[in-house]
Design a protein around this motif. Structure first.
Motif, mmCIF file in Angstrom:
data_model
loop_
_atom_site.group_PDB
_atom_site.id
_atom_site.type_symbol
_atom_site.label_atom_id
_atom_site.label_comp_id
_atom_site.label_asym_id
_atom_site.label_seq_id
_atom_site.Cartn_x
_atom_site.Cartn_y
_atom_site.Cartn_z
ATOM 1 N N PRO A 68 0.806 -1.236 0.000
ATOM 2 C CA PRO A 68 0.000 0.000 0.000
ATOM 3 C C PRO A 68 0.833 1.278 0.000
ATOM 4 C CG PRO A 68 -0.806 -1.526 1.657
ATOM 5 C CD PRO A 68 0.464 -2.091 1.116
ATOM 6 N N ARG A 69 1.991 1.261 0.642
ATOM 7 C CA ARG A 69 2.831 2.456 0.701
ATOM 8 C C ARG A 69 3.338 2.828 -0.699
ATOM 9 N NH1 ARG A 69 5.268 5.005 5.057
ATOM 10 N NH2 ARG A 69 4.730 3.266 6.393
ATOM 11 N N VAL A 70 3.633 1.825 -1.501
ATOM 12 C CA VAL A 70 4.072 2.077 -2.874
ATOM 13 C C VAL A 70 2.914 2.679 -3.673
ATOM 14 C CG1 VAL A 70 4.939 1.007 -4.996
ATOM 15 C CG2 VAL A 70 5.810 0.247 -2.785
ATOM 16 N N ALA A 71 1.692 2.191 -3.439
ATOM 17 C CA ALA A 71 0.515 2.749 -4.118
ATOM 18 C C ALA A 71 0.318 4.208 -3.744
ATOM 19 C CB ALA A 71 -0.733 1.940 -3.769
ATOM 20 N N GLU A 72 0.610 4.533 -2.495
ATOM 21 C CA GLU A 72 0.513 5.926 -2.054
ATOM 22 C C GLU A 72 1.529 6.789 -2.797
ATOM 23 O OE1 GLU A 72 0.068 8.121 2.194
ATOM 24 O OE2 GLU A 72 1.808 6.802 1.999
ATOM 25 N N ASN A 73 2.738 6.293 -2.937
ATOM 26 C CA ASN A 73 3.791 7.056 -3.612
ATOM 27 C C ASN A 73 3.578 7.136 -5.117
ATOM 28 O OD1 ASN A 73 5.095 7.468 -1.186
ATOM 29 N ND2 ASN A 73 6.428 5.690 -1.413
ATOM 30 N N GLU A 74 3.175 6.038 -5.736
ATOM 31 C CA GLU A 74 3.070 5.982 -7.195
ATOM 32 C C GLU A 74 1.766 6.554 -7.730
ATOM 33 O OE1 GLU A 74 5.556 5.188 -9.105
ATOM 34 O OE2 GLU A 74 6.859 4.474 -7.506
ATOM 35 N N PHE A 75 0.653 6.269 -7.055
ATOM 36 C CA PHE A 75 -0.660 6.675 -7.566
ATOM 37 C C PHE A 75 -1.318 7.793 -6.756
ATOM 38 C CE2 PHE A 75 -0.561 2.087 -8.898
ATOM 39 C CZ PHE A 75 -0.358 2.333 -10.239
ATOM 40 N N GLY A 76 -0.787 8.083 -5.557
ATOM 41 C CA GLY A 76 -1.386 9.118 -4.715
ATOM 42 C C GLY A 76 -2.621 8.642 -3.967
ATOM 43 N N TRP A 77 -2.771 7.332 -3.816
ATOM 44 C CA TRP A 77 -3.925 6.771 -3.124
ATOM 45 C C TRP A 77 -3.653 6.708 -1.625
ATOM 46 C CZ3 TRP A 77 -4.247 1.951 -6.796
ATOM 47 C CH2 TRP A 77 -4.729 2.359 -8.032
ATOM 48 N N ASN A 78 -4.718 6.807 -0.840
ATOM 49 C CA ASN A 78 -4.613 6.704 0.617
ATOM 50 C C ASN A 78 -4.232 5.273 0.968
ATOM 51 O OD1 ASN A 78 -5.255 6.226 3.352
ATOM 52 N ND2 ASN A 78 -6.708 7.923 3.346
ATOM 53 N N ARG A 79 -3.122 5.102 1.683
ATOM 54 C CA ARG A 79 -2.646 3.742 1.895
ATOM 55 C C ARG A 79 -3.527 2.933 2.842
ATOM 56 N NH1 ARG A 79 2.207 6.099 4.409
ATOM 57 N NH2 ARG A 79 1.992 5.909 6.654
ATOM 58 N N SER A 80 -4.218 3.593 3.770
ATOM 59 C CA SER A 80 -5.123 2.820 4.639
ATOM 60 C C SER A 80 -6.335 2.327 3.849
ATOM 61 C CB SER A 80 -5.546 3.641 5.856
ATOM 62 O OG SER A 80 -6.229 4.804 5.452
ATOM 63 N N ALA A 81 -6.809 3.144 2.883
ATOM 64 C CA ALA A 81 -7.903 2.695 2.015
ATOM 65 C C ALA A 81 -7.434 1.555 1.125
ATOM 66 C CB ALA A 81 -8.418 3.859 1.167
ATOM 67 N N VAL A 82 -6.190 1.644 0.649
ATOM 68 C CA VAL A 82 -5.636 0.583 -0.188
ATOM 69 C C VAL A 82 -5.485 -0.705 0.614
ATOM 70 C CG1 VAL A 82 -3.593 -0.150 -1.484
ATOM 71 C CG2 VAL A 82 -4.494 2.151 -1.782
ATOM 72 N N ALA A 83 -5.007 -0.600 1.856
ATOM 73 C CA ALA A 83 -4.846 -1.787 2.705
ATOM 74 C C ALA A 83 -6.193 -2.471 2.933
ATOM 75 C CB ALA A 83 -4.197 -1.408 4.032
ATOM 76 N N LEU A 84 -7.232 -1.663 3.179
ATOM 77 C CA LEU A 84 -8.568 -2.230 3.348
ATOM 78 C C LEU A 84 -9.048 -2.838 2.026
ATOM 79 C CD1 LEU A 84 -11.070 -2.692 5.102
ATOM 80 C CD2 LEU A 84 -11.822 -0.396 4.491
ATOM 81 N N GLY A 85 -8.739 -2.177 0.906
ATOM 82 C CA GLY A 85 -9.118 -2.696 -0.409
ATOM 83 C C GLY A 85 -8.453 -4.026 -0.707
ATOM 84 N N ILE A 86 -7.200 -4.193 -0.282
ATOM 85 C CA ILE A 86 -6.512 -5.473 -0.473
ATOM 86 C C ILE A 86 -7.233 -6.576 0.293
ATOM 87 C CG2 ILE A 86 -4.384 -6.747 0.041
ATOM 88 C CD1 ILE A 86 -2.856 -4.122 -0.533
#
Length: 182
Positions: free
Chosen positions: A49-67
């Motif tokens: 998720p941290r890479v998604a935050e850096n590369e796409f600008g997505w909220n990493r906690s939302a990404v972690a929940l999405g995973i």
């Protein structure tokens, strides 16, 4: 010297494809967007998720929940209506009624009646003191700043209340009264 390569370049994802992914995911409505973010991160970003935050600008906690949603197939439901903190007047309608009873005799409408504002010369501190005088305990009353917010939400504005102007009758001076005074 070994340079650290990004996950996108390691997985042969070009900046154009990265931009396309960002645009497509932004078109998906919530909460399915969160699951799509999770799918993208698991598939091309090694579940980071941290890479998604850096590369796409997505909220990493939302990404972690999405995973987690993507992997389990269970969608978390947000009940946004329960998130707001109720206002003091919603929790204690009797307080609002007591404030109105104090404010009504002390307020006047805006002179030109263009708005629903009520002008008053009572401060929030004086309303707080009046509530204490009415028998409210200090523990049951909100802070003075909260009372100020309640007054603002109820359209009470602190202004000097204008005194009513007495119209004086104008005496018409005629020529005869001017000549008789000489």
């Amino acid at each position: 010297m070994h340079m650290k390569t990004s996950v996108l370049s390691r997985n042969n994802i070009s900046p154009e494809v990265s931009g396309l992914i960002t645009r497509l995911v932004s078109l998906i409505p919530w909460p399915a967007r969160r699951q799509a973010m999770g799918d993208v991160v698991v598939t091309i970003l090694d579940s980071k998720p941290r890479v998604a935050e850096n590369e796409f600008g997505w909220n990493r906690s939302a990404v972690a929940l999405g995973i987690k949603e993507f992997e389990s197939g269970i969608v978390c439901v947000n009940d946004l209506t329960e998130r707001h903190k109720p206002k003091s007047e919603e929790k204690h309608p009797e307080l609002l009624e007591a404030i109105r009873k104090i404010m009504e005799p002390q307020s006047q409408a805006e002179p030109r009646l263009r708005t629903t504002l009520l002008y008053t010369n009572m401060t929030a501190q004086s309303v707080y003191n009046a509530l204490l005088a009415e028998g409210w305990s200090e523990e049951s009353l909100p802070a003075v700043r909260t009372i100020s917010n309640i007054l603002n939400r109820q359209n009470y504005r602190l202004r000097t209340v204008q005194k009513t102007k007495v119209e004086k009758k104008q005496q018409k001076q005629t020529r005869s009264s001017k000549t008789s005074g000489k």
